[in-house]
Design a protein around this motif. Sequence first.
Motif: not given
Lengths: 362, 362
Positions: A24-27, A90-95, A98-102, A120-123
């Motif tokens: 489900g991560v979108q970006a 850049v994330l635009d609407r995907a902001v 759910p966004v994964g980060f390194e 925050k809850e989607n990071l």
Amino acid sequence: MRFERKDYQIRLSRLRSKRFFQGGVQALLLFDLHNIRYLTGFTGSDGVLVVRPQAATLLVDGRYVTQAQEEVQSADIYCYQDKVDGIVAVLDRAVEDPVGFEASAVSYDFYQKLAERLRKENLTPLSEELYSLRAVKEDREISCIRRAAQLSAGVLEAVSRRIRPGMSELDLALEIDFGAKRAGAERMAFETIVASGANAALPHAKPGRKILEYGDLVVVDYGAVVDGYCSDETCTFCLGSADDRKREIYSRVKEAHDRALDEVRSGVTCSRIDHVARACLAQYGLDSYFTHGTGHGVGLEVHEAPRVSRNTDTVLSEGMIITIEPGVYLPGQWGIRIEDTVLVREDGAEVLTKMPKDLLVL
Amino acid sequence: MRFERKDYQIRLSRLRSKRFFQGGVQALLLFDLHNIRYLTGFTGSDGVLVVRPQAATLLVDGRYVTQAQEEVQSADIYCYQDKVDGIVAVLDRAVEDPVGFEASAVSYDFYQKLAERLRKENLTPLSEELYSLRAVKEDREISCIRRAAQLSAGVLEAVSRRIRPGMSELDLALEIDFGAKRAGAERMAFETIVASGANAALPHAKPGRKILEYGDLVVVDYGAVVDGYCSDETCTFCLGSADDRKREIYSRVKEAHDRALDEVRSGVTCSRIDHVARACLAQYGLDSYFTHGTGHGVGLEVHEAPRVSRNTDTVLSEGMIITIEPGVYLPGQWGIRIEDTVLVREDGAEVLTKMPKDLLVL
């Protein structure tokens, strides 16, 4: 350029096929510059890569726009003034998604800035999932590391003929570095270690003004970078004649090195490799003098996945490249380390580093 | 060793006098290796410094115990197997207390591991509060940077006499690096930039195989490290004769540099310095080609506090050391940057870097 657009696209696809994208991560926000280079070819020293299911965008500041345009074909380029603003744009609407980060490549500080602007809850912090991204090497990558190892050995072989008492550690380190760069190395894989006498008991000594003396053991740990890829090798030389104790311990370290090497093949755990080296030294009561792990992966970084240490349950796969580097360090006296960079094959190891590993008395 | 036990103790006291210690923080966890070096003298590549009101402990792994014992007098040494375990052990009862941590120097990943073992609600991220810890330099630090600048200029001055068409960028960069190291530099402050022709339009170009050609502008951005301290300087040379356009833009950049330099004194904001350089270039319609900040602090790191950019409201204080480095980059054509490292005085700037900054036609 050694790698082509399709190489990067394959790597991006492999990343996209990972569990978290399916979950489900979108970006995905990547910050580690080696991972960014791996996925895009960008060699600048700052940037963010945003990977989405259908697109990838490399965010750079003004210094790197031209360079990014020249180097990158697998991602769009976006120039930011402020990094977090850029990510949001850049994330635009995907902001909202759910966004994964390194999580291993971003400071807690930066995370906080990000968390203020995204949900925050989607990071989702991702680390282990990305740690092994580059562990299995492609043929072209192996060929880069092979060339780095070959170049390094050519240089050390030539320089070793000129090693003699009276030179300083630093003189020797400089000869190696200059030799490697003249021979075409992009840079050294890490700061070359030349450690003699009691300095050799420091596994990560820096070469200094100390003069090499007759009877010294000299640990040379060095590696070159070719097309972004590192080699890593350690030779321990003896200046003049080696006494019995030095010869004896050298042969123990060599035995630990050889036994660990014999154990390398796909399917074996890294902790097993470490255990074999450590157990061999333990036989001779030397294990407490072996104060670091047995090895580590080598690639775009000189230390990367997998770790080869006591607690690493990673299973070796064909195409992984690791070091085998047991050592014995007698504080205040001297030290010995023997290291090769090796390619994991289905049925064994291919040693990529080229210097002979018998005790060389110069 | 240039610094003594009492230097480190004074620095630790200064840290302890900061607001957050008065605000109830019982221990501070430092991870940035430059800060750790600043506070203890430790020069290894991994460690944690735990500072408590009455004590300081440097945590290192097995590789660095001997080195830490040799280098560090202002803190106890603790050897860990696992970093988080080590921190918990050293904090001992303070593990329940409010603990500050260096949020810019720790990954989100590591923060999570820490938060599992300490009281998350008591973990206080500190960044801005620590960012300027090293910004104002002591006399001995200034003297190190002065020597680094002097050494660098000696090398570039000698090498510049040998610059001629036909050399590669890389040849020139290697001559600078080798020269500096032979002259006693610990290392280069950053990867030396030699960028010629169109490469000079990339502010952070890497030196490559490109051959220097007659008529090229050559940007050389380099710095040496002496006793841990960096210098940073950029010269733009012209090979053979410079055409009018190049001479004109060089004089504009030089004017921006000189005006910004004239503005430097204690009490002025960094954004003001940046503004002066940028406004000068804007006068000639060149500001859009100046794609980076005007400067940055220099010390143990080549980039440290304060930033000298559009949005930095830091006020300059006597003893700060910053760069002034405006540039103009014409993508695909060429570029010019002129940079000095300067010491902020009450009534002006003292330029520490030594190369002349008029256009040198070689």
